[in-house]
Design a protein around this motif. Structure first.
Motif, short mmCIF file in Angstrom:
data_model
loop_
_atom_site.label_atom_id
_atom_site.label_comp_id
_atom_site.label_asym_id
_atom_site.label_seq_id
_atom_site.Cartn_x
_atom_site.Cartn_y
_atom_site.Cartn_z
N ARG A 165 20.65 8.25 47.55
CA ARG A 165 21.05 9.59 47.95
C ARG A 165 20.78 10.54 46.79
NH1 ARG A 165 24.74 6.13 49.04
NH2 ARG A 165 26.11 6.75 47.34
N LEU A 166 20.20 11.68 47.11
CA LEU A 166 19.88 12.66 46.08
C LEU A 166 20.30 14.05 46.51
CD1 LEU A 166 16.16 11.63 45.48
CD2 LEU A 166 18.05 11.13 43.95
N HIS A 167 20.52 14.87 45.54
CA HIS A 167 20.56 16.31 45.75
C HIS A 167 19.91 16.89 44.51
CE1 HIS A 167 21.79 20.26 47.12
NE2 HIS A 167 22.01 20.50 45.84
N ALA A 168 18.61 16.91 44.53
CA ALA A 168 17.83 17.41 43.40
C ALA A 168 17.11 18.67 43.89
CB ALA A 168 16.83 16.37 42.94
N ALA A 169 17.57 19.83 43.42
CA ALA A 169 17.08 21.11 43.97
C ALA A 169 16.41 21.96 42.89
CB ALA A 169 18.24 21.88 44.58
N VAL A 170 15.32 22.61 43.30
CA VAL A 170 14.63 23.55 42.43
C VAL A 170 14.10 24.70 43.31
CG1 VAL A 170 12.43 22.32 42.59
CG2 VAL A 170 12.87 23.80 40.61
N THR A 171 14.16 25.91 42.75
CA THR A 171 13.68 27.09 43.47
C THR A 171 12.45 27.64 42.75
OG1 THR A 171 15.92 27.65 44.17
CG2 THR A 171 14.29 29.42 44.26
N TYR A 172 11.41 27.86 43.52
CA TYR A 172 10.20 28.52 43.00
C TYR A 172 10.12 29.89 43.66
CZ TYR A 172 8.46 24.26 40.87
OH TYR A 172 8.30 23.14 40.08
N SER A 173 10.03 30.96 42.84
CA SER A 173 9.94 32.30 43.43
C SER A 173 8.77 33.07 42.87
CB SER A 173 11.24 33.05 43.20
OG SER A 173 11.58 33.06 41.83
N ARG B 263 12.46 28.85 38.82
CA ARG B 263 11.26 28.97 37.98
C ARG B 263 10.18 29.75 38.72
NH1 ARG B 263 11.68 24.68 35.45
NH2 ARG B 263 13.32 23.56 36.42
N PRO B 264 9.34 30.42 37.97
CA PRO B 264 8.27 31.19 38.63
C PRO B 264 7.27 30.27 39.31
CG PRO B 264 8.01 31.26 36.25
CD PRO B 264 9.29 30.53 36.52
N TYR B 265 6.83 30.70 40.48
CA TYR B 265 5.85 29.90 41.23
C TYR B 265 4.46 30.17 40.68
CZ TYR B 265 2.73 28.29 44.83
OH TYR B 265 1.72 27.65 45.50
N ARG B 266 3.75 29.11 40.40
CA ARG B 266 2.34 29.16 40.02
C ARG B 266 1.68 27.92 40.59
NH1 ARG B 266 4.39 29.41 34.87
NH2 ARG B 266 3.29 27.53 34.34
N THR B 267 0.45 28.04 40.99
CA THR B 267 -0.28 26.88 41.49
C THR B 267 -0.34 25.82 40.40
OG1 THR B 267 -1.62 28.31 42.85
CG2 THR B 267 -2.48 26.10 42.46
N GLY B 268 0.00 24.58 40.76
CA GLY B 268 -0.08 23.47 39.81
C GLY B 268 1.17 23.23 39.00
N ARG C 11 16.18 21.57 56.20
CA ARG C 11 16.59 22.94 56.52
C ARG C 11 15.65 23.99 55.93
NH1 ARG C 11 22.26 23.28 54.17
NH2 ARG C 11 21.27 21.91 52.69
N HIS C 12 14.91 23.61 54.93
CA HIS C 12 14.03 24.58 54.27
C HIS C 12 12.60 24.39 54.75
CE1 HIS C 12 17.38 25.54 51.71
NE2 HIS C 12 17.52 24.26 51.42
N PRO D 141 6.11 29.38 47.38
CA PRO D 141 7.43 29.65 46.81
C PRO D 141 8.52 29.24 47.80
CG PRO D 141 5.98 31.54 46.54
CD PRO D 141 5.28 30.58 47.45
N GLY D 142 9.66 28.82 47.30
CA GLY D 142 10.77 28.45 48.16
C GLY D 142 11.75 27.55 47.45
N ILE D 143 12.74 27.08 48.20
CA ILE D 143 13.76 26.16 47.68
C ILE D 143 13.36 24.75 48.09
CG2 ILE D 143 16.18 25.48 47.79
CD1 ILE D 143 16.80 28.40 48.57
N TYR D 144 13.29 23.86 47.14
CA TYR D 144 12.91 22.48 47.39
C TYR D 144 14.10 21.59 47.03
CZ TYR D 144 8.19 24.27 47.74
OH TYR D 144 7.08 24.96 48.14
N VAL D 145 14.56 20.81 47.99
CA VAL D 145 15.69 19.91 47.76
C VAL D 145 15.29 18.50 48.16
CG1 VAL D 145 18.11 19.41 48.30
CG2 VAL D 145 17.30 21.79 48.30
N LEU D 146 15.24 17.61 47.17
CA LEU D 146 14.98 16.20 47.45
C LEU D 146 16.30 15.59 47.92
CD1 LEU D 146 12.90 15.21 44.31
CD2 LEU D 146 12.04 15.66 46.60
N ARG D 147 16.30 14.97 49.11
CA ARG D 147 17.53 14.43 49.69
C ARG D 147 17.67 12.92 49.58
NH1 ARG D 147 21.65 17.61 49.83
NH2 ARG D 147 21.17 19.56 50.82
N SER D 148 16.56 12.19 49.69
CA SER D 148 16.67 10.73 49.65
C SER D 148 15.34 10.10 49.32
CB SER D 148 17.17 10.19 51.00
OG SER D 148 16.18 10.39 51.98
N ALA D 149 15.43 8.87 48.90
CA ALA D 149 14.25 8.04 48.70
C ALA D 149 14.54 6.69 49.34
CB ALA D 149 13.94 7.86 47.22
N THR D 150 13.65 6.24 50.20
CA THR D 150 13.78 4.94 50.85
C THR D 150 12.74 4.02 50.22
OG1 THR D 150 14.51 6.00 52.88
CG2 THR D 150 13.73 3.72 53.06
#
Length: 188
Positions: free
Chosen positions: A180-188, A54-59, A90-91, A152-161
């Motif tokens: 355990r999660l692998h919830a990823a979204v890319t903002y460019s 998805r396109p990166y925009r503030t907010g 890693r990101h 902008p970047g790749i965001y990957v949620l890995r876990s919630a404690t």
């Protein structure tokens, strides 16, 4: 002939208190482990989703389900102590993550509609509130992370404690579970 009674063996006399002590310590350790590991969330729970870039925009936000309705105790109440959401290390991306307690909506067929994953904040119909220390959760509640990227970047949620305390029906036990999660979204 007279029966001669022999005195009890010294070895036997020594091992009885030792065995009793070992059994007592084992029971206390087992009870302590049980008390501190209530396992309110199923151990196999986890989610995996890849969102379209998805396109990166503030907010601009992205919502990710951390738990689904029905994963918290159906009887009694769970009181949150803390929720810690971790991004993939890693990101080199930064984001603000807000955790919410939302309530699933009952459907006509007896099911429930949960928040799930999406590109907006949960609507008011889910009755979401910040999931902070002291937040109460029941069987139809869920935890949701609202991610707001800072660059902008790749965001990957890995876990919630999730740390919590159960109510009287759970004997006031305290515990910490992880999803355990692998919830990823890319903002460019």
């Amino acid at each position: 002939m007279t029966d001669i009674k022999q005195p009890p063996s010294k070895t036997r006399a020594i091992w009885r208190p030792v065995a009793s002590t070992v059994v007592g310590v084992a029971v206390l350790v087992g009870a302590g482990w049980w008390w501190t590991h209530p396992d309110a969330l199923p151990s196999a729970y986890g989610a995996s989703v890849e969102a379209d870039p998805r396109p990166y925009r503030t907010g601009v936000v992205w919502t990710a389900e951390l738990t689904a309705p029905g994963h918290f105790p159906s009887e009694g109440v769970l009181t949150l102590r803390s929720v810690d959401v971790r991004l993939d290390e890693r990101h080199e991306t930064e984001a603000t993550i807000e955790v919410l307690r939302c309530t699933a909506i009952a459907t006509d067929d007896g099911g429930h509609l949960s928040v799930g994953f999406g590109d907006e904040r949960p609507s008011a119909k889910y009755d979401c509130i910040p999931a902070v220390d002291g937040t109460l959760m029941g069987g139809q509640d869920q935890l949701v992370a609202v991610l707001t990227p800072e660059v902008p970047g790749i965001y990957v949620l890995r876990s919630a404690t999730i740390s919590y305390r159960l109510d009287r029906s759970g004997l006031w036990r305290r515990g910490t579970d992880s999803t355990r999660l692998h919830a990823a979204v890319t903002y460019s």
